[in-house]
Design a protein around this motif. Structure first.
Motif, PDB file in Angstrom:
ATOM      1  N   ILE A  87      31.230   1.551  -8.971  1.00  0.00           N
ATOM      2  CA  ILE A  87      29.734   1.997  -8.638  1.00  0.00           C
ATOM      3  C   ILE A  87      29.457   2.967  -7.727  1.00  0.00           C
ATOM      4  N   GLU A  88      29.040   3.791  -8.565  1.00  0.00           N
ATOM      5  CA  GLU A  88      28.649   4.848  -8.163  1.00  0.00           C
ATOM      6  C   GLU A  88      27.639   5.108  -7.729  1.00  0.00           C
ATOM      7  N   THR A  89      26.750   5.432  -6.836  1.00  0.00           N
ATOM      8  CA  THR A  89      25.604   5.653  -6.327  1.00  0.00           C
ATOM      9  C   THR A  89      24.656   6.617  -5.973  1.00  0.00           C
ATOM     10  N   GLU A  90      23.714   7.317  -6.497  1.00  0.00           N
ATOM     11  CA  GLU A  90      23.390   8.756  -6.108  1.00  0.00           C
ATOM     12  C   GLU A  90      22.624   8.566  -4.582  1.00  0.00           C
ATOM     13  N   MET A  91      23.225   9.084  -3.477  1.00  0.00           N
ATOM     14  CA  MET A  91      23.526   8.823  -2.260  1.00  0.00           C
ATOM     15  C   MET A  91      21.645   9.320  -1.803  1.00  0.00           C
ATOM     16  N   PRO A  92      21.188   9.217  -1.272  1.00  0.00           N
ATOM     17  CA  PRO A  92      20.455  10.724  -0.658  1.00  0.00           C
ATOM     18  C   PRO A  92      21.304  11.824   0.458  1.00  0.00           C
ATOM     19  N   GLU A  93      20.824  12.849   0.238  1.00  0.00           N
ATOM     20  CA  GLU A  93      20.652  13.121   1.424  1.00  0.00           C
ATOM     21  C   GLU A  93      20.849  13.277   2.986  1.00  0.00           C
ATOM     22  N   VAL A  94      21.525  13.833   4.013  1.00  0.00           N
ATOM     23  CA  VAL A  94      21.662  13.668   4.596  1.00  0.00           C
ATOM     24  C   VAL A  94      21.004  15.057   5.717  1.00  0.00           C
ATOM     25  N   LEU A  95      19.718  14.239   6.169  1.00  0.00           N
ATOM     26  CA  LEU A  95      19.067  15.526   7.114  1.00  0.00           C
ATOM     27  C   LEU A  95      20.605  15.851   8.132  1.00  0.00           C
ATOM     28  N   THR A  96      20.151  17.498   8.331  1.00  0.00           N
ATOM     29  CA  THR A  96      21.606  18.165   9.591  1.00  0.00           C
ATOM     30  C   THR A  96      20.599  19.333  10.558  1.00  0.00           C
ATOM     31  N   LYS A  97      19.392  20.274   9.815  1.00  0.00           N
ATOM     32  CA  LYS A  97      19.116  21.355  10.640  1.00  0.00           C
ATOM     33  C   LYS A  97      17.978  20.498  11.542  1.00  0.00           C
ATOM     34  N   ARG A  98      17.863  20.781  12.653  1.00  0.00           N
ATOM     35  CA  ARG A  98      16.805  21.058  13.818  1.00  0.00           C
ATOM     36  C   ARG A  98      15.544  20.639  13.277  1.00  0.00           C
ATOM     37  N   ALA A  99      16.037  22.047  12.215  1.00  0.00           N
ATOM     38  CA  ALA A  99      13.749  22.323  11.662  1.00  0.00           C
ATOM     39  C   ALA A  99      13.283  21.223  10.762  1.00  0.00           C
ATOM     40  N   ASP A 100      14.256  20.645   9.979  1.00  0.00           N
ATOM     41  CA  ASP A 100      13.269  19.660   9.330  1.00  0.00           C
ATOM     42  C   ASP A 100      13.487  18.574   9.822  1.00  0.00           C
ATOM     43  N   PHE A 101      13.896  18.293  10.783  1.00  0.00           N
ATOM     44  CA  PHE A 101      13.568  16.432  11.847  1.00  0.00           C
ATOM     45  C   PHE A 101      11.988  17.172  12.425  1.00  0.00           C
TER      46      PHE A 101
ATOM     47  N   VAL B 117      13.043  10.369   8.500  1.00  0.00           N
ATOM     48  CA  VAL B 117      14.161  10.578   9.374  1.00  0.00           C
ATOM     49  C   VAL B 117      12.821   8.629  10.342  1.00  0.00           C
ATOM     50  N   LEU B 118      13.996   7.787  10.590  1.00  0.00           N
ATOM     51  CA  LEU B 118      14.288   6.127  11.332  1.00  0.00           C
ATOM     52  C   LEU B 118      14.086   7.218  13.080  1.00  0.00           C
ATOM     53  N   ILE B 119      13.249   7.278  13.800  1.00  0.00           N
ATOM     54  CA  ILE B 119      13.248   7.368  15.328  1.00  0.00           C
ATOM     55  C   ILE B 119      13.421   6.016  15.853  1.00  0.00           C
ATOM     56  N   GLY B 120      14.402   5.661  16.883  1.00  0.00           N
ATOM     57  CA  GLY B 120      14.685   4.451  17.097  1.00  0.00           C
ATOM     58  C   GLY B 120      14.498   4.344  18.406  1.00  0.00           C
ATOM     59  N   ARG B 121      13.888   3.073  18.639  1.00  0.00           N
ATOM     60  CA  ARG B 121      12.961   2.709  19.670  1.00  0.00           C
ATOM     61  C   ARG B 121      13.601   1.314  20.140  1.00  0.00           C
ATOM     62  N   ALA B 122      12.940   1.196  21.751  1.00  0.00           N
ATOM     63  CA  ALA B 122      14.033   0.208  22.423  1.00  0.00           C
ATOM     64  C   ALA B 122      14.103  -0.723  21.917  1.00  0.00           C
ATOM     65  N   GLY B 123      13.324  -1.558  21.397  1.00  0.00           N
ATOM     66  CA  GLY B 123      13.766  -3.086  20.373  1.00  0.00           C
ATOM     67  C   GLY B 123      15.105  -3.253  19.495  1.00  0.00           C
ATOM     68  N   GLY B 124      15.317  -1.767  19.129  1.00  0.00           N
ATOM     69  CA  GLY B 124      15.906  -1.922  17.457  1.00  0.00           C
ATOM     70  C   GLY B 124      17.519  -2.384  17.459  1.00  0.00           C
TER      71      GLY B 124
ATOM     72  N   VAL C 167      18.243  10.032  10.975  1.00  0.00           N
ATOM     73  CA  VAL C 167      18.358   8.991  12.322  1.00  0.00           C
ATOM     74  C   VAL C 167      18.119   9.594  13.445  1.00  0.00           C
ATOM     75  N   THR C 168      17.618   9.608  13.898  1.00  0.00           N
ATOM     76  CA  THR C 168      17.720  10.319  15.729  1.00  0.00           C
ATOM     77  C   THR C 168      17.121   9.215  16.847  1.00  0.00           C
ATOM     78  N   VAL C 169      18.196   8.630  18.150  1.00  0.00           N
ATOM     79  CA  VAL C 169      17.551   8.007  19.066  1.00  0.00           C
ATOM     80  C   VAL C 169      18.244   8.916  20.235  1.00  0.00           C
ATOM     81  N   THR C 170      17.390   9.016  20.986  1.00  0.00           N
ATOM     82  CA  THR C 170      17.041   9.284  22.030  1.00  0.00           C
ATOM     83  C   THR C 170      18.005   8.242  23.256  1.00  0.00           C
ATOM     84  N   LYS C 171      18.410   8.848  24.627  1.00  0.00           N
ATOM     85  CA  LYS C 171      18.911   8.763  25.260  1.00  0.00           C
ATOM     86  C   LYS C 171      18.058   7.355  26.076  1.00  0.00           C
ATOM     87  N   LYS C 172      17.044   8.033  26.052  1.00  0.00           N
ATOM     88  CA  LYS C 172      16.296   6.507  26.875  1.00  0.00           C
ATOM     89  C   LYS C 172      16.634   5.325  26.605  1.00  0.00           C
TER      90      LYS C 172
END
Length: 155
Positions: free
Chosen positions: A26-40, A108-115, A70-75
């Motif tokens: 199965i060949e799936t057309e995967m979404p592109e990944v954001l890499t640039k800070r400006a996009d976030f 964009v998914l931002i991680g929270r403490a309960g994740g 996806v972004t997850v902070t050091k907190k």
């Protein structure tokens, strides 16, 4: 020919033979990944849907297709915890975006403490809810600007 699972929208089935018999790939057309800070930073100006384990940001991207980040902070915790959370988020997005993602939007998914400790299937359900709300153009109210820390101007 065996096929495990179901074929989602946007998938193509390619048949190939092997020494052991026919194979179904199965060949799936995967979404592109954001890499640039400006996009976030741009996604942060879009719709915001908060859930207990994450915050989903969505914003139109001028027809560049479905993209995600996806972004997850050091907190949240140390590197092991953050990487585990990012792996879980990437898998959630890979499963949900081809069917339920908003076309022509950045997600964009931002991680929270309960994740990290939250049940994976519960988080998948919450992501579906957040994507549905974003599709309707609904988001959480703006938080407003946080006060600056440090030196105060004036008195």
């Amino acid at each position: 020919m065996r096929h495990l699972g179901r074929v989602a929208a946007g998938e193509r089935i390619a048949h190939a033979g092997s020494l052991w018999g026919p194979v179904c790939v199965i060949e799936t057309e995967m979404p592109e990944v954001l890499t640039k800070r400006a996009d976030f930073l741009a996604a942060n100006k879009g719709l915001r849907n908060a859930k207990p384990g994450f915050v989903l940001l969505t914003r139109p991207n001028d027809g560049q297709g479905i993209r995600y980040g996806v972004t997850v902070t050091k907190k949240i915790g140390n590197a092991v915890v953050r990487n585990r959370m990012k792996r879980r988020f990437r898998e959630l997005l890979r499963a949900a975006l081809p069917d339920k993602g908003l076309p022509g939007h950045d997600h964009v998914l931002i991680g929270r403490a309960g994740g990290v400790t939250r049940d994976f299937h519960l988080m998948a359900h919450e992501l579906d809810q957040a994507l549905a709300r974003a599709g309707e153009g609904k988001g959480d109210p703006a938080r407003g600007r946080r006060p600056r820390r440090g030196k105060r101007s004036g008195s």
